[in-house]
Design an enzyme around this catalytic site. Structure first.
Site, PDB file in Angstrom:
ATOM      1  CG  ASP A 121      -9.238  -3.804  -3.956  1.00 51.40           C
ATOM      2  OD1 ASP A 121      -8.817  -2.640  -3.802  1.00 51.40           O
ATOM      3  OD2 ASP A 121      -9.911  -4.129  -4.944  1.00 51.40           O
ATOM      4  CB  THR A 122     -12.156  -1.969   0.971  1.00 53.70           C
ATOM      5  OG1 THR A 122     -11.322  -2.574   1.937  1.00 53.70           O
ATOM      6  CG2 THR A 122     -13.516  -1.683   1.588  1.00 53.70           C
ATOM      7  CG  HIS A 125     -15.126  -2.880   5.777  1.00 53.87           C
ATOM      8  ND1 HIS A 125     -15.790  -1.940   6.532  1.00 53.87           N
ATOM      9  CD2 HIS A 125     -14.292  -2.188   4.978  1.00 53.87           C
ATOM     10  CE1 HIS A 125     -15.389  -0.730   6.169  1.00 53.87           C
ATOM     11  NE2 HIS A 125     -14.469  -0.852   5.234  1.00 53.87           N
ATOM     12  CG  HIS A 165      -2.927   8.204   7.127  1.00 50.70           C
ATOM     13  ND1 HIS A 165      -2.460   8.914   8.205  1.00 50.70           N
ATOM     14  CD2 HIS A 165      -2.878   9.037   6.073  1.00 50.70           C
ATOM     15  CE1 HIS A 165      -2.147  10.147   7.806  1.00 50.70           C
ATOM     16  NE2 HIS A 165      -2.389  10.227   6.517  1.00 50.70           N
ATOM     17  CE  LYS A 166      -6.287   0.620   2.865  1.00 52.95           C
ATOM     18  NZ  LYS A 166      -6.345   0.117   1.500  1.00 52.95           N
ATOM     19  CB  THR A 211      -0.936   0.059   1.226  1.00 53.88           C
ATOM     20  OG1 THR A 211      -1.729   1.260   1.153  1.00 53.88           O
ATOM     21  CG2 THR A 211      -0.185   0.081   2.545  1.00 53.88           C
ATOM     22  CG  ASN A 250      -3.345   5.346   3.100  1.00 56.89           C
ATOM     23  OD1 ASN A 250      -2.812   5.947   4.029  1.00 56.89           O
ATOM     24  ND2 ASN A 250      -4.634   5.394   2.852  1.00 56.89           N
ATOM     25  CE1 TYR A 296     -19.723   5.394  -2.446  1.00 51.95           C
ATOM     26  CE2 TYR A 296     -17.520   4.568  -1.965  1.00 51.95           C
ATOM     27  CZ  TYR A 296     -18.471   4.959  -2.873  1.00 51.95           C
ATOM     28  OH  TYR A 296     -18.199   4.913  -4.216  1.00 51.95           O
ATOM     29  CG  ASP A 297     -16.849   5.958   7.040  1.00 54.86           C
ATOM     30  OD1 ASP A 297     -17.079   4.791   6.669  1.00 54.86           O
ATOM     31  OD2 ASP A 297     -15.782   6.301   7.571  1.00 54.86           O
TER      32      ASP A 297
HETATM   33  P1  IMP Z   1      -9.442   0.664  -0.563  1.00 59.96           P
HETATM   34  O1  IMP Z   1      -9.393  -0.609  -1.362  1.00 59.96           O
HETATM   35  O2  IMP Z   1      -9.209   0.446   0.896  1.00 59.96           O
HETATM   36  O3  IMP Z   1      -8.564   1.730  -1.167  1.00 59.96           O
HETATM   37  O4  IMP Z   1     -10.941   1.214  -0.667  1.00 59.96           O
HETATM   38  C1  IMP Z   1     -11.547   1.536  -1.905  1.00 59.96           C
HETATM   39  C2  IMP Z   1     -12.638   2.567  -1.694  1.00 59.96           C
HETATM   40  O5  IMP Z   1     -13.704   2.012  -0.907  1.00 59.96           O
HETATM   41  C3  IMP Z   1     -12.214   3.820  -0.937  1.00 59.96           C
HETATM   42  O6  IMP Z   1     -11.672   4.776  -1.819  1.00 59.96           O
HETATM   43  C4  IMP Z   1     -13.535   4.301  -0.348  1.00 59.96           C
HETATM   44  O7  IMP Z   1     -14.294   4.998  -1.306  1.00 59.96           O
HETATM   45  C5  IMP Z   1     -14.252   2.998  -0.042  1.00 59.96           C
HETATM   46  N1  IMP Z   1     -13.983   2.586   1.345  1.00 59.96           N
HETATM   47  C6  IMP Z   1     -13.097   1.646   1.784  1.00 59.96           C
HETATM   48  N2  IMP Z   1     -13.143   1.514   3.110  1.00 59.96           N
HETATM   49  C7  IMP Z   1     -14.076   2.394   3.541  1.00 59.96           C
HETATM   50  C8  IMP Z   1     -14.565   2.737   4.839  1.00 59.96           C
HETATM   51  O8  IMP Z   1     -14.150   2.195   5.900  1.00 59.96           O
HETATM   52  N3  IMP Z   1     -15.520   3.690   4.881  1.00 59.96           N
HETATM   53  C9  IMP Z   1     -16.006   4.307   3.773  1.00 59.96           C
HETATM   54  N4  IMP Z   1     -15.575   4.041   2.553  1.00 59.96           N
HETATM   55  C10 IMP Z   1     -14.615   3.083   2.425  1.00 59.96           C
END
Ligand code: IMP
Length: 196
Positions: free
Chosen positions: A70-71, A183, A13-14, A9, A11, A157-158
């Site tokens: 990935d989220t 998650h 902070h992550k 990553t 990031n 999207y919180d």
């Molecule tokens: P990433 O894979 O962690 O970079 O997440 C991809 C996208 O999902 C982010 O840019 C946010 O738009 C959304 N996202 C991921 N985690 C969260 C969360 O905990 N709260 C709100 N949106 C999230």
């Protein structure tokens, strides 16, 4: 014995957040720690595919144990959208805050009038061990999309996500409470338990 793992990553902070979720004998190395500069491709159509793609990219270059995550936010009424495209649902331009606003507006417009507002955040972690074997871990939090944004903490999207069992959006909860049930916490909890 301390074990080093590369976290794919960019990031910082992550990296700090995830380091705190893992056992003390695991030391995370950032991409900067291994002198990696550049972008890691993320072109697969699923969270699993993207997480594996990022981890494989780093494993092929460094040959060391590594993982990536990935989220996505998945809604039932929109057949899983925005899903893997959550970060750039309404486009890829603007600051993080501008993108988050545009993403939420688009999601609320797409769900306008929808009675089924069920949604879930899903995190997938892909870990590649020293022998090159791949392992996947998943964390899910179920909930619903609100009618309008509420709250100011958190990110993404919180403000529009209300987890099941709560009347508050993720952005109205204290951050430590969100981080306990999220998650990401669930996925990294499974990963931490397994790696122990
Ligand atoms: P990433 O894979 O962690 O970079 O997440 C991809 C996208 O999902 C982010 O840019 C946010 O738009 C959304 N996202 C991921 N985690 C969260 C969360 O905990 N709260 C709100 N949106 C999230």
């Amino acid at each position: 014995m301390t074990q080093s793992l590369i976290f794919a990553t960019a990031n910082p902070h992550k990296l700090t957040e995830v380091q705190a979720m893992l056992p003390a004998h695991i030391r995370l190395l950032s991409l900067a720690d291994v002198d990696f500069v550049g972008d890691i491709p993320e072109t697969e159509p699923t969270l699993e595919g993207n997480a594996l793609q990022k981890a494989r990219y780093i494993f092929e270059r460094f040959g060391k144990p590594c993982f990536s995550d990935d989220t996505g936010l998945e809604t039932e009424a929109l057949n899983g959208a925005p899903g893997v495209y959550s970060a750039r649902y309404a486009g890829a331009t603007g600051s993080q805050a501008e993108k988050a606003q545009a993403n939420m507006s688009k999601l609320l417009a797409e769900l306008s009038g929808a009675s089924n507002r069920k949604a879930r955040f899903r995190t997938v972690i892909a870990y590649i061990d020293a022998s090159g074997t791949e392992h996947l871990f998943e964390g899910v939090v179920n909930g619903a999309i609100s009618e309008k944004p509420c709250g100011t903490t958190g990110f993404g999207y919180d403000p529009v996500f209300i987890p099941d069992g709560y009347h508050l959006s993720f952005a109205q909860m204290p951050l430590d409470e969100k981080n306990r049930i999220s998650h990401r916490a669930r996925a990294f909890g499974k990963f931490a338990e397994w790696i122990e």
